[in-house]
Design an enzyme around this catalytic site. Structure first.
Site, PDB file in Angstrom:
ATOM      1  CG  ASP A 255      46.835  37.437  39.549  1.00 16.08           C
ATOM      2  OD1 ASP A 255      47.041  38.098  37.958  1.00 16.08           O
ATOM      3  OD2 ASP A 255      46.164  38.056  40.647  1.00 16.08           O
TER       4      ASP A 255
HETATM    5  C1  BGC Z   1      45.168  40.268  38.011  1.00 13.89           C
HETATM    6  C2  BGC Z   1      44.191  39.354  37.952  1.00 13.89           C
HETATM    7  C3  BGC Z   1      43.657  39.120  35.519  1.00 13.89           C
HETATM    8  C4  BGC Z   1      45.560  39.211  35.266  1.00 13.89           C
HETATM    9  C5  BGC Z   1      44.850  39.466  34.113  1.00 13.89           C
HETATM   10  C6  BGC Z   1      45.750  40.764  37.558  1.00 13.89           C
HETATM   11  O1  BGC Z   1      46.501  42.089  37.601  1.00 13.89           O
HETATM   12  O2  BGC Z   1      45.284  40.687  39.188  1.00 13.89           O
HETATM   13  O3  BGC Z   1      42.871  39.083  38.096  1.00 13.89           O
HETATM   14  O4  BGC Z   1      43.063  37.965  35.427  1.00 13.89           O
HETATM   15  O5  BGC Z   1      45.722  40.699  36.210  1.00 13.89           O
HETATM   16  O6  BGC Z   1      44.900  40.243  33.541  1.00 13.89           O
END
Ligand code: BGC
Length: 711
Positions: A255
């Site tokens: 993430d």
């Molecule tokens: C979120 C994810 C997301 C990623 C990319 C993160 O802050 O937890 O769910 O896919 O950002 O945008």
């Protein structure tokens, strides 16, 4: 294909290898545009996120495939969660449709738009089971139940990926967030999930296992730690469960900046240690923090990682690019002919269908709904009545700014009716000066629609709420309007259940619309006017009070079950025992009855399939579609089994007066559970099968069956 990957692997420098493991957010620091482009040309970036659209994608892809030494194409990742340019209902809403076919169709439809924007990887589906609506991200997932989440996972993976990832109409899906991200202490996002191994295995793992069985291309470890071990470095679960136990062969993408955050988690001293731990645990791509590019060279020197581990990760990334057909033709998706007007209308029609099938009618008294078609004057009161941006929900950046609002939907559906809107107050800023005007508008109307709720910004990431009531002065507004005694329908727009017992008590009808996307207002109008008979059912238990949380239907039994007439029992003395609305609750404009439940054979061997059948009758005046649930109760086992465990659900469409059959086949494995040693058990003995419209025990028909010891 693997020849190509082998050739590339042999030709790559360490820097180029780490480049393949480096995903960068094109719109954010550290790289200015020019610098990012230099990095792509140098092979130091292998994928991008948050870039989409023909112009940018094409230009950047050309830099990679025409100007970098090894000409390896980029992956383009994006959060295509519930639509891309056409926005479908939030996942928590769409889950309430209980329709795997719809779930699959909206995913496939999203790809139609996302692929043409050059996207090849979506960070979806989000599969976090959640039993705490304080957590803002409950909006992004399929609710409280592991079985529903697993069916949702398979449908979404099929919808996004199709049967051949190289085909133009596909994108790689990411099962996220692995795992137990939906169980943070207090509902505060990113917090520690300290749950039992049993809970992990029974509740949080099944949707991810289902996604892997459906062939999901990627998994994203979650931000949280699980009993002290951050998931980004949790080798026992990433490599151990997902890869070794389930046979996951795809890519694990961290993430956003999660690897460098291992330092803040307190398990790594510096970026080299953080990068080594994530890589060794099974993570292949670092998102945005450049952790592998910056940390791995040092980690290698210090002996914290092996070259072999790096190579395995690089190979997995290259193989995904190959499976997506990017080496054959990196422009394949971009080059699709633009959507025709007819295709665009098809997407809007699907968004409208999804919207009206996802809303849940919570209450309907005095026959206030569907509204009479000859109603002359309707007042829509409230800050969510005519705000086109609010209807989108969490992920909508590519959609532009126009969705259909409730007011627009009603005006289009009822051209002969005056539909007046007064916001009355802001969504969250206190202020009662507009209430008098709202009351006047309501006084002059035959029917009042109170459009209330939270903002879309209050749902989703980092949006934990401690109170689940209406923000700002909305309660004062609603109470002033309700005091008029006009027929009143509450339309609740929110990414989670809100605790509003006073509103459910006093409004004649209540419709939970969540955030329904581009066609929200039309879908809502379809329900209010009765051109669609509502069939949505709650995929989460709706609490009466925040203090009841966690509250969900598959609770374990206790020696002293909750009972209002018993002193020593499992309850709060100052709260009602039941929730406001149970899991599966959802009304329609007709009445259904479940009869003649049977299970055959009533005595069966441990390898035999059980056939469960019931008759569903539509006893009202309107056609409709009922969702029927099958719960299992195992009264005696090595460990206490939940008071009811969802095993299946089905939908039956019925004309007025029509009777239909619903049939379920229960495989022996459906009766299995994890023993005290967490190994699967299949016990002989009695089971109860409960079938009906919701998890309200009093509305379920039941039948007893017995499994023989021998077979
Ligand atoms: C979120 C994810 C997301 C990623 C990319 C993160 O802050 O937890 O769910 O896919 O950002 O945008």
């Amino acid at each position: 294909m693997s020849n190509l990957v082998d050739r590339l692997m042999a030709a790559m420098t360490l820097e180029e290898k780490l480049g393949q493991l480096n995903m960068i957010d094109a719109g954010q620091p550290p790289y200015e545009r020019e610098e990012l482009h230099r990095q792509i040309r140098a092979g130091r970036v292998g994928s991008l996120l948050n870039t989409y659209g023909m112009e940018d994608v094409d230009a950047q892809q050309r830099m990679a495939v025409e100007e970098s030494r090894l000409r390896i194409p980029l992956l383009f990742g994006y959060d295509v969660l519930h639509g891309h340019r056409t926005i479908f209902p939030l996942p928590i809403a769409e889950a309430c449709a209980f329709d795997p076919d719809l779930w699959e169709r909206t995913a496939r439809a999203s790809v139609e738009e996302a692929g043409r924007d050059g996207l090849t990887l979506t960070f979806a589906p989000m599969l976090d089971v959640c039993r705490d609506p304080r957590w803002g991200r409950i909006a992004e997932g399929p609710g409280e139940d592991a079985h529903v989440a697993a069916r949702y996972a398979e449908s979404k993976v099929r919808g996004f990926q199709g049967s051949d990832l190289a085909a133009r109409e596909t994108m790689a899906a990411t099962a996220k967030h692995f795992v137990a991200y939906g169980a943070p202490a207090g509902g505060r996002d990113y917090g520690s999930a300290d749950i039992s191994e049993r809970q992990l295995a029974e509740t949080y793992m099944p949707p991810f296992e289902a996604a892997v069985r459906a062939g999901v291309a990627a998994i994203m470890p979650s931000f949280n730690d699980l009993a002290g071990v951050p998931m980004t470095a949790n080798g026992a679960l990433l490599n151990g469960w997902a890869r070794n136990r389930w046979g996951f062969k795809g890519v694990m993408v961290s993430d956003y900046t999660a690897i460098v955050e291992l330092i803040a988690h307190g398990i790594a001293a510096d970026i080299a240690e953080a990068a080594a731990q994530a890589l060794n645990a099974g993570v292949d791509i670092s998102m945005q923090d450049q952790a592998f590019v910056l940390g791995i060279p040092d980690a290698l020197r210090r002996g914290l990682v092996e070259m072999e581990t790096i190579d395995r990760a690089v190979r997995r990334v290259l193989e995904l690019k190959a499976r997506l057909g990017l080496f054959d033709d990196p422009r394949r998706r971009l080059a699709a002919p633009p959507l025709t007007q007819k295709e665009k209308s098809g997407l809007s029609a699907l968004a409208r269908e999804a919207a009206r099938r996802s809303a849940v009618l919570l209450k309907n008294e005095r026959n206030v709904l569907p509204l009479a078609r000859d109603t002359k004057r309707i007042a829509v009161i409230g800050p969510l009545g005519d705000d086109p941006l609010q209807m989108f929900g969490c992920w909508f950046a590519a959609a532009g700014f126009e969705s259909a609002t409730i007011v627009q939907g009603l005006r289009a559906a009822l051209p002969g009716t005056e539909v007046r809107h007064v916001a009355g107050t802001h969504i969250y800023e206190p202020g009662e000066s507009g209430i008098a005007e709202a009351v006047e508008a309501a006084r002059g109307a035959e029917l009042v629609i109170l459009a209330l709720g939270e903002t879309k910004e209050m749902t989703g990431e980092a949006q934990g709420r401690g109170h689940l009531d209406l923000p700002g002065s909305q309660r004062a507004l609603a109470e002033a309007v309700l005091a008029l005694g006009r027929p009143t329908v509450a339309v609740i727009c929110a990414g989670r259940p809100l605790t509003l017992p006073w509103l459910f008590e006093r409004a004649d009808a209540a419709l939970a619309t969540w955030f329904l996307g581009s066609e929200a207002g039309h879908g809502i109008a379809d329900i209010l006017t009765g051109s669609h008979n509502p069939g949505g059912k709650l995929c989460v238990t709706w609490p009466y009070d925040v203090a009841q949380i966690p509250i969900f239907h598959s609770q374990r039994p206790t020696g002293r079950p909750a009972n209002p007439d018993v002193y020593f029992c499992n309850r709060h003395v100052d709260l009602p025992i039941p929730p406001q609305f149970p899991f599966g609750h959802g009304l329609s404009y007709t009445r259904y009855a479940v009869r003649g439940l049977s299970a055959t054979p009533d005595e069966f061997g441990p390898d035999q399939t059980l056939q469960v059948e019931a008759e569903i009758a539509n006893e009202g005046e309107r056609a409709g579609e009922e969702t029927v649930f099958l719960f299992l109760r195992d009264p005696v086992a090595e460990v206490g089994r939940p008071v009811m465990e969802l095993k299946a659900f089905a939908k039956v469409a019925l004309q007025p007066g029509e009777r239909g059959k619903v049939r379920f086949a229960l495989a022996p494995s459906d009766l299995d559970y994890l023993g005290r040693d967490l190994k699967p058990r299949r016990d002989a003995g009695g089971f109860e099968i409960l079938v009906g419209p919701s998890a309200d025990r009093t509305r379920l028909a039941s039948v007893k069956v017995r499994m023989r010891a021998d077979g």
